[in-house]
Scaffold this motif. Structure first.
Motif, mmCIF file in Angstrom:
data_model
loop_
_atom_site.group_PDB
_atom_site.id
_atom_site.type_symbol
_atom_site.label_atom_id
_atom_site.label_comp_id
_atom_site.label_asym_id
_atom_site.label_seq_id
_atom_site.Cartn_x
_atom_site.Cartn_y
_atom_site.Cartn_z
ATOM 1 N N ALA A 150 18.701 -19.513 -15.123
ATOM 2 C CA ALA A 150 19.328 -18.489 -15.963
ATOM 3 C C ALA A 150 20.632 -19.051 -16.520
ATOM 4 O O ALA A 150 21.438 -19.612 -15.774
ATOM 5 C CB ALA A 150 19.605 -17.218 -15.168
ATOM 6 N N VAL A 151 20.810 -18.931 -17.821
ATOM 7 C CA VAL A 151 22.019 -19.400 -18.485
ATOM 8 C C VAL A 151 22.753 -18.177 -19.023
ATOM 9 O O VAL A 151 22.187 -17.416 -19.817
ATOM 10 C CB VAL A 151 21.697 -20.373 -19.634
ATOM 11 N N ILE A 152 23.986 -17.998 -18.603
ATOM 12 C CA ILE A 152 24.784 -16.852 -19.051
ATOM 13 C C ILE A 152 25.758 -17.343 -20.117
ATOM 14 O O ILE A 152 26.665 -18.132 -19.842
ATOM 15 C CB ILE A 152 25.541 -16.222 -17.871
ATOM 16 N N GLU A 176 22.948 -13.332 -23.357
ATOM 17 C CA GLU A 176 24.083 -13.356 -24.287
ATOM 18 C C GLU A 176 24.501 -11.928 -24.630
ATOM 19 O O GLU A 176 23.659 -11.075 -24.938
ATOM 20 C CB GLU A 176 23.698 -14.113 -25.549
ATOM 21 N N ALA A 177 25.816 -11.677 -24.587
ATOM 22 C CA ALA A 177 26.326 -10.336 -24.868
ATOM 23 C C ALA A 177 26.227 -9.974 -26.342
ATOM 24 O O ALA A 177 26.015 -8.805 -26.692
ATOM 25 C CB ALA A 177 27.772 -10.222 -24.401
ATOM 26 N N ALA A 178 26.374 -10.949 -27.239
ATOM 27 C CA ALA A 178 26.319 -10.676 -28.683
ATOM 28 C C ALA A 178 24.876 -10.514 -29.154
ATOM 29 O O ALA A 178 23.924 -10.760 -28.417
ATOM 30 C CB ALA A 178 27.002 -11.795 -29.448
ATOM 31 N N GLN A 210 24.394 -7.257 -20.832
ATOM 32 C CA GLN A 210 25.591 -7.413 -20.011
ATOM 33 C C GLN A 210 25.184 -7.763 -18.581
ATOM 34 O O GLN A 210 24.284 -7.148 -18.019
ATOM 35 C CB GLN A 210 26.405 -6.116 -20.007
ATOM 36 N N VAL A 211 25.855 -8.770 -18.028
ATOM 37 C CA VAL A 211 25.592 -9.181 -16.653
ATOM 38 C C VAL A 211 26.410 -8.307 -15.710
ATOM 39 O O VAL A 211 27.629 -8.177 -15.869
ATOM 40 C CB VAL A 211 25.947 -10.668 -16.450
ATOM 41 N N ALA A 212 25.735 -7.720 -14.709
ATOM 42 C CA ALA A 212 26.410 -6.856 -13.745
ATOM 43 C C ALA A 212 26.676 -7.561 -12.429
ATOM 44 O O ALA A 212 27.682 -7.276 -11.761
ATOM 45 C CB ALA A 212 25.574 -5.602 -13.484
ATOM 46 N N GLU A 213 25.798 -8.503 -12.047
ATOM 47 C CA GLU A 213 25.926 -9.117 -10.726
ATOM 48 C C GLU A 213 25.062 -10.371 -10.653
ATOM 49 O O GLU A 213 24.013 -10.456 -11.302
ATOM 50 C CB GLU A 213 25.470 -8.117 -9.654
ATOM 51 N N ILE A 214 25.521 -11.339 -9.868
ATOM 52 C CA ILE A 214 24.667 -12.449 -9.470
ATOM 53 C C ILE A 214 24.124 -12.098 -8.091
ATOM 54 O O ILE A 214 24.903 -11.911 -7.151
ATOM 55 C CB ILE A 214 25.433 -13.784 -9.404
ATOM 56 N N LEU A 226 21.217 -7.282 -14.528
ATOM 57 C CA LEU A 226 21.827 -6.842 -15.777
ATOM 58 C C LEU A 226 22.273 -5.393 -15.681
ATOM 59 O O LEU A 226 21.841 -4.640 -14.804
ATOM 60 C CB LEU A 226 20.835 -7.025 -16.929
ATOM 61 N N ALA A 227 23.144 -5.009 -16.597
ATOM 62 C CA ALA A 227 23.712 -3.656 -16.576
ATOM 63 C C ALA A 227 22.654 -2.584 -16.764
ATOM 64 O O ALA A 227 22.840 -1.442 -16.313
ATOM 65 C CB ALA A 227 24.784 -3.541 -17.655
ATOM 66 N N ASP A 228 21.547 -2.916 -17.421
ATOM 67 C CA ASP A 228 20.481 -1.924 -17.628
ATOM 68 C C ASP A 228 19.554 -1.812 -16.423
ATOM 69 O O ASP A 228 18.559 -1.079 -16.458
ATOM 70 C CB ASP A 228 19.678 -2.245 -18.888
ATOM 71 N N GLY A 229 19.861 -2.533 -15.341
ATOM 72 C CA GLY A 229 19.060 -2.464 -14.126
ATOM 73 C C GLY A 229 17.982 -3.507 -14.017
ATOM 74 O O GLY A 229 17.381 -3.668 -12.946
ATOM 75 N N SER A 230 17.718 -4.236 -15.078
ATOM 76 C CA SER A 230 16.689 -5.280 -15.026
ATOM 77 C C SER A 230 17.232 -6.511 -14.303
ATOM 78 O O SER A 230 18.441 -6.708 -14.193
ATOM 79 C CB SER A 230 16.215 -5.648 -16.429
#
Length: 409
Positions: A150-152, A176-178, A210-214, A226-230
């Motif tokens: 995974a590349v953030i 990517e956030a954009a 958006q990344v929420a957690e590793i 991810l922030a959407d739960g995925s």
């Protein structure tokens, strides 16, 4: 130990090494000290995400000079040596061991550091940042065993490491956030080219996330939430979300700081005996009429030459047009010029983007601000000339491949 006539360079990367080389070539024969926090001899960074990471280039190809060069040219190279403070009144730098070195002129080429991901789990083993040679070694090693990467961040580092991971046979997800990769750098018209490039090479490109957690187990990263739960499963996580100029002790010393060390066109800071060059320098550019900080290889290569000459009292200014390049899969690209986000009013293409053999030009009011040649070679000189000319160019002629670029000058 104070040395009245010593020139001291803090930062032993490409910029520091090139400054030392220029000082000697320009006839400076006094004491010359080059201080580097890393234990490696000065090296270039582009191979770390390109040929060296891919395993195409050997380790010896990354170094600026052979080790013997520093001895032969009487450069007092001190590796593993961190500078903690600058005493401007005493003209001394303080090292981590408490010792001091006096300077007549001081050049700061301290570079920058990767921005850290501010989420839970970011410190787990298996989370990588790419800035130093040792980082590239660790990522290369990770690619030998990781089946999922995974590349953030879909900037240059993110995309180049994604391409390297795919070349190593890993499944790759880029987060990517954009809305598109490289959107701030290239704009929507050209950013789509790189989005298509990676998806066509099997990358799972997810934009607007958006990344929420590793996430991890037993202290090691196992995926990205991810922030959407995925969730994205991963054996290795690479974070490339930008860099921050290393200005800590420069700011503490009272130098003017503004998105880096603020310097004039001679690369002189608010202290006339202290200059700065490379990633850390926010320099006034005569052509653009404003300060810019450039984070690319060509700046670290060329800017220190001007700084060194200015330290010697020569009447010089740094006015080179910014330049950078990338290699990803079968795409090679060079970019010449400088465009702020939303600082252009149109993009003109010479050649079809679908074949990935074209030139893109960013224009404002008919003037060429920048040009990017993709798999088209030997055109950087005329592109640079178009940028520096300041002339209004007919977009139809600019787009016509039958009209030589030199005819537009």
């Amino acid at each position: 130990m104070p040395v009245d006539n010593a020139f001291v360079i803090v930062g032993a990367g490409l910029a520091g090494a090139k400054a030392a080389q220029t000082l000697r070539e320009e006839g400076f024969d006094g004491p010359l000290v080059l201080l580097g926090e890393e234990t490696e001899h000065p090296y270039e960074r582009p191979p770390l995400s390109k040929g060296y990471l891919l395993g195409k280039d050997g380790r010896d190809t990354v170094y600026v000079h052979p080790p013997q060069w520093y001895t032969d040219h009487k450069v007092d190279l001190r590796l593993g040596t961190a500078v903690t403070a600058v005493d401007r009144a005493a003209h001394e730098v303080t090292l981590a061991d408490g010792s001091r070195i006096g300077y007549a002129k001081l050049l700061l080429t301290t570079g920058s550091s990767p921005r850290r991901l501010p989420v839970p789990g970011a410190a787990l083993d298996g989370v990588h940042y790419l800035r130093r040679l040792a980082d590239s070694d660790r990522i290369k090693e990770a690619f030998t065993s990781a089946s999922r990467v995974a590349v953030i961040g879909a900037g240059w580092i993110g995309l180049e490491t994604a391409a390297a991971a795919r070349a190593a046979g890993a499944e790759v997800t880029v987060l990517e956030a954009a809305e598109l990769p490289l959107l701030r750098v290239l704009g929507r018209e050209v950013a789509q080219v790189f989005a298509d490039l990676h998806t066509e090479h099997g990358v799972d490109l997810r934009c607007g996330v958006q990344v929420a957690e590793i996430t991890g187990a037993d202290g090691r990263a196992s995926g990205v939430l991810l922030a959407d739960g995925s969730r994205v499963d991963a054996d290795a996580v690479i974070v490339g979300i930008g860099i921050t100029p290393d200005t800590g002790f420069a700011e503490a010393a009272g130098l003017e700081i503004d998105n880096g060390i603020r310097v004039d066109a001679r690369l002189r800071s608010s202290d006339p005996d202290i200059h700065a060059a490379g990633d850390v320098a926010n320099a006034f550019h005569p052509l653009l009429g404003k300060h810019i900080r450039v984070e690319h290889w060509a700046n670290a290569l060329n800017q220190p030459q001007t700084a060194a000459k200015a330290m010697l009292g020569q009447d010089v200014t740094y006015d080179r047009v910014p330049y950078f390049f990338t290699d990803q899969y079968d795409l090679g690209m060079e970019y010449t010029g400088h465009v702020e986000p939303d600082g252009y009013d149109r993009v003109v293409f010479r050649g079809p983007t679908g074949t990935r053999e074209f030139i893109a030009f960013w224009l404002s009011g008919g003037r060429v601000l920048a040009g990017m040649n993709v798999n088209v070679w030997d055109v950087t000189d005329p592109i640079r000339a178009l940028v520096t000319s300041g002339r209004q160019i007919d977009p139809a002629e600019l787009a016509d491949p039958d009209v030589p670029l030199t005819d537009l000058l």
